[in-house]
Design a protein around this motif. Structure first.
Motif, PDB file in Angstrom:
ATOM      1  N   CYS A 179       0.833  -1.216   0.000  1.00  0.00           N
ATOM      2  CA  CYS A 179       0.000   0.000   0.000  1.00  0.00           C
ATOM      3  C   CYS A 179       0.864   1.261   0.000  1.00  0.00           C
ATOM      4  CB  CYS A 179      -0.945   0.003   1.196  1.00  0.00           C
ATOM      5  SG  CYS A 179      -2.248  -1.228   1.091  1.00  0.00           S
TER       6      CYS A 179
ATOM      7  N   ARG B 278      -4.704   2.375   1.976  1.00  0.00           N
ATOM      8  CA  ARG B 278      -5.011   1.283   2.903  1.00  0.00           C
ATOM      9  C   ARG B 278      -6.515   1.167   3.155  1.00  0.00           C
ATOM     10  NH1 ARG B 278      -0.141   3.381   5.349  1.00  0.00           N
ATOM     11  NH2 ARG B 278       1.496   1.869   4.940  1.00  0.00           N
TER      12      ARG B 278
ATOM     13  N   TRP C  98      -8.096  -0.385   0.189  1.00  0.00           N
ATOM     14  CA  TRP C  98      -7.807  -1.814   0.122  1.00  0.00           C
ATOM     15  C   TRP C  98      -8.698  -2.583   1.094  1.00  0.00           C
ATOM     16  CZ3 TRP C  98      -3.485  -2.720  -3.158  1.00  0.00           C
ATOM     17  CH2 TRP C  98      -3.313  -4.060  -3.503  1.00  0.00           C
TER      18      TRP C  98
ATOM     19  N   PHE D 138     -12.081  -2.797  -0.442  1.00  0.00           N
ATOM     20  CA  PHE D 138     -11.991  -3.786  -1.522  1.00  0.00           C
ATOM     21  C   PHE D 138     -12.050  -5.207  -0.955  1.00  0.00           C
ATOM     22  CE2 PHE D 138      -9.193  -5.904  -4.850  1.00  0.00           C
ATOM     23  CZ  PHE D 138     -10.183  -5.931  -5.828  1.00  0.00           C
ATOM     24  N   CYS D 139     -11.389  -5.438   0.164  1.00  0.00           N
ATOM     25  CA  CYS D 139     -11.394  -6.761   0.795  1.00  0.00           C
ATOM     26  C   CYS D 139     -12.770  -7.105   1.345  1.00  0.00           C
ATOM     27  CB  CYS D 139     -10.367  -6.823   1.924  1.00  0.00           C
ATOM     28  SG  CYS D 139      -8.672  -6.821   1.362  1.00  0.00           S
TER      29      CYS D 139
ATOM     30  N   GLY E 113      -9.636  -8.902  -2.438  1.00  0.00           N
ATOM     31  CA  GLY E 113      -8.555  -7.983  -2.095  1.00  0.00           C
ATOM     32  C   GLY E 113      -7.436  -8.654  -1.329  1.00  0.00           C
TER      33      GLY E 113
ATOM     34  N   TYR F   1      -3.652  -8.659  -2.583  1.00  0.00           N
ATOM     35  CA  TYR F   1      -2.553  -8.162  -1.748  1.00  0.00           C
ATOM     36  C   TYR F   1      -1.431  -9.197  -1.655  1.00  0.00           C
ATOM     37  CZ  TYR F   1      -0.104  -5.696   1.927  1.00  0.00           C
ATOM     38  OH  TYR F   1       0.853  -5.015   2.644  1.00  0.00           O
TER      39      TYR F   1
END
Length: 62
Positions: free
Chosen positions: A17, A32, A35, A38-39, A45, A49
């Motif tokens: 990130c 972050r 992300w 997204f997860c 995600g 990652y």
């Protein structure tokens, strides 16, 4: 030409990130948070990652 590297200084887990934030000129906290969203939305995600942590090289200049 700019290249994407993992950050050695701005990292929490693997530096992905922080590296993405440096590449695009964003704040690493925003990357972050994006992300995490997204997860939570699809779960892919986490896999993205892990792949990025393996594929993206560390920054040799830091």
């Amino acid at each position: 030409m700019k290249k994407l590297y993992k950050s050695r200084t701005d990292k929490k887990l693997a530096g992905v990130c922080g590296g993405v934030a440096e590449y695009f000129g964003f704040d690493s906290t925003l990357v972050r948070l994006g992300w995490v969203v997204f997860c939570l939305l699809g779960g892919s995600g986490v896999l993205a990652y892990i792949i990025a942590a393996i594929v993206v090289p560390e920054n040799p200049g830091e």
